[in-house]
Design a protein around this motif. Structure first.
Motif, PDB file in Angstrom:
ATOM      1  N   LEU A   9       0.832  -1.205   0.000  1.00  0.00           N
ATOM      2  CA  LEU A   9       0.000   0.000   0.000  1.00  0.00           C
ATOM      3  C   LEU A   9       0.866   1.254   0.000  1.00  0.00           C
ATOM      4  CD1 LEU A   9      -2.870  -1.096   2.389  1.00  0.00           C
ATOM      5  CD2 LEU A   9      -3.128  -0.351   0.023  1.00  0.00           C
ATOM      6  N   ILE A  10       1.974   1.246   0.745  1.00  0.00           N
ATOM      7  CA  ILE A  10       2.878   2.403   0.759  1.00  0.00           C
ATOM      8  C   ILE A  10       3.456   2.630  -0.634  1.00  0.00           C
ATOM      9  CG2 ILE A  10       5.095   3.268   1.609  1.00  0.00           C
ATOM     10  CD1 ILE A  10       4.400   1.776   4.277  1.00  0.00           C
ATOM     11  N   VAL A  11       3.915   1.565  -1.271  1.00  0.00           N
ATOM     12  CA  VAL A  11       4.466   1.679  -2.626  1.00  0.00           C
ATOM     13  C   VAL A  11       3.390   2.201  -3.578  1.00  0.00           C
ATOM     14  CG1 VAL A  11       5.397   0.383  -4.589  1.00  0.00           C
ATOM     15  CG2 VAL A  11       6.269  -0.046  -2.279  1.00  0.00           C
ATOM     16  N   GLY A  12       2.197   1.648  -3.487  1.00  0.00           N
ATOM     17  CA  GLY A  12       1.095   2.107  -4.326  1.00  0.00           C
ATOM     18  C   GLY A  12       0.736   3.556  -4.045  1.00  0.00           C
ATOM     19  N   PHE A  13       0.791   3.948  -2.792  1.00  0.00           N
ATOM     20  CA  PHE A  13       0.495   5.325  -2.403  1.00  0.00           C
ATOM     21  C   PHE A  13       1.516   6.284  -3.011  1.00  0.00           C
ATOM     22  CE2 PHE A  13       1.181   8.832   0.655  1.00  0.00           C
ATOM     23  CZ  PHE A  13      -0.068   9.431   0.584  1.00  0.00           C
ATOM     24  N   GLU A  14       2.783   5.928  -2.927  1.00  0.00           N
ATOM     25  CA  GLU A  14       3.830   6.796  -3.458  1.00  0.00           C
ATOM     26  C   GLU A  14       3.792   6.869  -4.984  1.00  0.00           C
ATOM     27  OE1 GLU A  14       5.688   8.833  -1.733  1.00  0.00           O
ATOM     28  OE2 GLU A  14       4.849   8.105   0.149  1.00  0.00           O
ATOM     29  N   ASP A  15       3.251   5.843  -5.622  1.00  0.00           N
ATOM     30  CA  ASP A  15       3.212   5.777  -7.089  1.00  0.00           C
ATOM     31  C   ASP A  15       1.821   6.086  -7.649  1.00  0.00           C
ATOM     32  OD1 ASP A  15       4.555   5.286  -9.532  1.00  0.00           O
ATOM     33  OD2 ASP A  15       3.642   3.289  -9.638  1.00  0.00           O
ATOM     34  N   ARG A  16       0.957   6.608  -6.811  1.00  0.00           N
ATOM     35  CA  ARG A  16      -0.454   6.775  -7.195  1.00  0.00           C
ATOM     36  C   ARG A  16      -0.631   7.804  -8.296  1.00  0.00           C
ATOM     37  NH1 ARG A  16       0.583   9.973  -3.060  1.00  0.00           N
ATOM     38  NH2 ARG A  16      -0.357  12.023  -2.960  1.00  0.00           N
ATOM     39  N   GLN A  17      -1.705   7.623  -9.022  1.00  0.00           N
ATOM     40  CA  GLN A  17      -2.097   8.548 -10.080  1.00  0.00           C
ATOM     41  C   GLN A  17      -3.364   9.295  -9.682  1.00  0.00           C
ATOM     42  OE1 GLN A  17      -0.411   8.865 -13.161  1.00  0.00           O
ATOM     43  NE2 GLN A  17       1.163   7.611 -12.210  1.00  0.00           N
ATOM     44  N   CYS A  44      -7.110   6.602  -0.464  1.00  0.00           N
ATOM     45  CA  CYS A  44      -7.518   6.130   0.854  1.00  0.00           C
ATOM     46  C   CYS A  44      -8.924   5.535   0.851  1.00  0.00           C
ATOM     47  CB  CYS A  44      -7.401   7.257   1.876  1.00  0.00           C
ATOM     48  SG  CYS A  44      -5.677   7.718   2.198  1.00  0.00           S
ATOM     49  N   VAL A  45      -9.841   6.159   0.137  1.00  0.00           N
ATOM     50  CA  VAL A  45     -11.204   5.624   0.029  1.00  0.00           C
ATOM     51  C   VAL A  45     -11.173   4.275  -0.679  1.00  0.00           C
ATOM     52  CG1 VAL A  45     -13.441   5.973  -1.082  1.00  0.00           C
ATOM     53  CG2 VAL A  45     -12.363   7.850   0.165  1.00  0.00           C
ATOM     54  N   GLN A  46     -10.401   4.179  -1.754  1.00  0.00           N
ATOM     55  CA  GLN A  46     -10.316   2.942  -2.523  1.00  0.00           C
ATOM     56  C   GLN A  46      -9.794   1.783  -1.674  1.00  0.00           C
ATOM     57  OE1 GLN A  46      -7.650   3.223  -5.863  1.00  0.00           O
ATOM     58  NE2 GLN A  46      -8.148   1.189  -6.615  1.00  0.00           N
ATOM     59  N   HIS A  47      -8.869   2.078  -0.758  1.00  0.00           N
ATOM     60  CA  HIS A  47      -8.254   1.022   0.053  1.00  0.00           C
ATOM     61  C   HIS A  47      -8.787   0.972   1.481  1.00  0.00           C
ATOM     62  CE1 HIS A  47      -5.505  -0.039  -3.140  1.00  0.00           C
ATOM     63  NE2 HIS A  47      -5.310   1.256  -3.340  1.00  0.00           N
ATOM     64  N   ASN A  48      -9.791   1.787   1.768  1.00  0.00           N
ATOM     65  CA  ASN A  48     -10.461   1.811   3.065  1.00  0.00           C
ATOM     66  C   ASN A  48      -9.478   2.056   4.216  1.00  0.00           C
ATOM     67  OD1 ASN A  48     -12.750   1.769   4.685  1.00  0.00           O
ATOM     68  ND2 ASN A  48     -12.506  -0.405   5.141  1.00  0.00           N
ATOM     69  N   ILE A  49      -8.610   3.041   4.035  1.00  0.00           N
ATOM     70  CA  ILE A  49      -7.680   3.461   5.081  1.00  0.00           C
ATOM     71  C   ILE A  49      -7.734   4.972   5.189  1.00  0.00           C
ATOM     72  CG2 ILE A  49      -6.096   1.499   4.918  1.00  0.00           C
ATOM     73  CD1 ILE A  49      -4.308   3.173   3.136  1.00  0.00           C
ATOM     74  N   SER A  50      -7.284   5.494   6.309  1.00  0.00           N
ATOM     75  CA  SER A  50      -7.290   6.936   6.480  1.00  0.00           C
ATOM     76  C   SER A  50      -5.987   7.549   5.976  1.00  0.00           C
ATOM     77  CB  SER A  50      -7.483   7.297   7.955  1.00  0.00           C
ATOM     78  OG  SER A  50      -6.304   7.013   8.686  1.00  0.00           O
ATOM     79  N   LYS A  51      -6.048   8.826   5.711  1.00  0.00           N
ATOM     80  CA  LYS A  51      -4.863   9.581   5.297  1.00  0.00           C
ATOM     81  C   LYS A  51      -3.797   9.492   6.387  1.00  0.00           C
ATOM     82  CE  LYS A  51      -3.686  14.399   4.292  1.00  0.00           C
ATOM     83  NZ  LYS A  51      -4.242  15.736   4.103  1.00  0.00           N
ATOM     84  N   THR A  55      -3.336   7.084   8.523  1.00  0.00           N
ATOM     85  CA  THR A  55      -2.775   5.729   8.570  1.00  0.00           C
ATOM     86  C   THR A  55      -1.680   5.548   7.528  1.00  0.00           C
ATOM     87  OG1 THR A  55      -4.810   4.765   9.438  1.00  0.00           O
ATOM     88  CG2 THR A  55      -3.321   3.274   8.289  1.00  0.00           C
ATOM     89  N   ILE A  56      -1.936   5.905   6.283  1.00  0.00           N
ATOM     90  CA  ILE A  56      -0.938   5.692   5.236  1.00  0.00           C
ATOM     91  C   ILE A  56       0.284   6.575   5.461  1.00  0.00           C
ATOM     92  CG2 ILE A  56      -1.885   7.298   3.520  1.00  0.00           C
ATOM     93  CD1 ILE A  56      -0.399   3.854   2.724  1.00  0.00           C
ATOM     94  N   LYS A  57       0.068   7.798   5.918  1.00  0.00           N
ATOM     95  CA  LYS A  57       1.212   8.672   6.195  1.00  0.00           C
ATOM     96  C   LYS A  57       2.013   8.146   7.389  1.00  0.00           C
ATOM     97  CE  LYS A  57      -0.212  12.775   3.866  1.00  0.00           C
ATOM     98  NZ  LYS A  57       0.329  14.088   3.695  1.00  0.00           N
ATOM     99  N   ASN A  58       1.347   7.611   8.391  1.00  0.00           N
ATOM    100  CA  ASN A  58       2.033   7.041   9.555  1.00  0.00           C
ATOM    101  C   ASN A  58       2.839   5.804   9.137  1.00  0.00           C
ATOM    102  OD1 ASN A  58       2.615   6.924  12.411  1.00  0.00           O
ATOM    103  ND2 ASN A  58       1.283   5.138  12.464  1.00  0.00           N
ATOM    104  N   TRP A  59       2.248   4.927   8.331  1.00  0.00           N
ATOM    105  CA  TRP A  59       2.971   3.746   7.853  1.00  0.00           C
ATOM    106  C   TRP A  59       4.208   4.154   7.059  1.00  0.00           C
ATOM    107  CZ3 TRP A  59      -1.604   0.507   5.487  1.00  0.00           C
ATOM    108  CH2 TRP A  59      -2.374  -0.031   6.515  1.00  0.00           C
ATOM    109  N   THR A  60       4.055   5.180   6.227  1.00  0.00           N
ATOM    110  CA  THR A  60       5.188   5.655   5.428  1.00  0.00           C
ATOM    111  C   THR A  60       6.293   6.179   6.340  1.00  0.00           C
ATOM    112  OG1 THR A  60       3.699   6.204   3.605  1.00  0.00           O
ATOM    113  CG2 THR A  60       5.877   7.240   3.577  1.00  0.00           C
TER     114      THR A  60
END
Length: 59
Positions: A14-22, A29-36, A38-43
């Motif tokens: 998900l982190i890789v996908g987030f960094e490479d997102r279009q 975040c909506v598509q993967h059912n996670i919060s902004k 959460t993904i920033k914290n994981w990164t």
């Protein structure tokens, strides 16, 4: 949103996908059912872990 347990591999993907997102952060975040948050914290945690490993290996 309900709490999901993601494996380390899923988080990494998900982190890789987030960094490479279009798309926007919101759409991703909506598509993967996670919060902004959460993904920033994981990164942040991934980068901190990589830096720590780097320092232990090379310093």
């Amino acid at each position: 949103m309900g709490k999901n347990a993601f494996t380390a591999q899923e988080k990494y993907e998900l982190i890789v996908g987030f960094e490479d997102r279009q798309t926007s952060i919101l759409d991703f975040c909506v598509q993967h059912n996670i919060s902004k948050y959460t993904i920033k914290n994981w990164t942040y945690l991934l980068i901190a872990s990589l830096l720590s490993s780097f320092q232990e290996t090379f310093c």
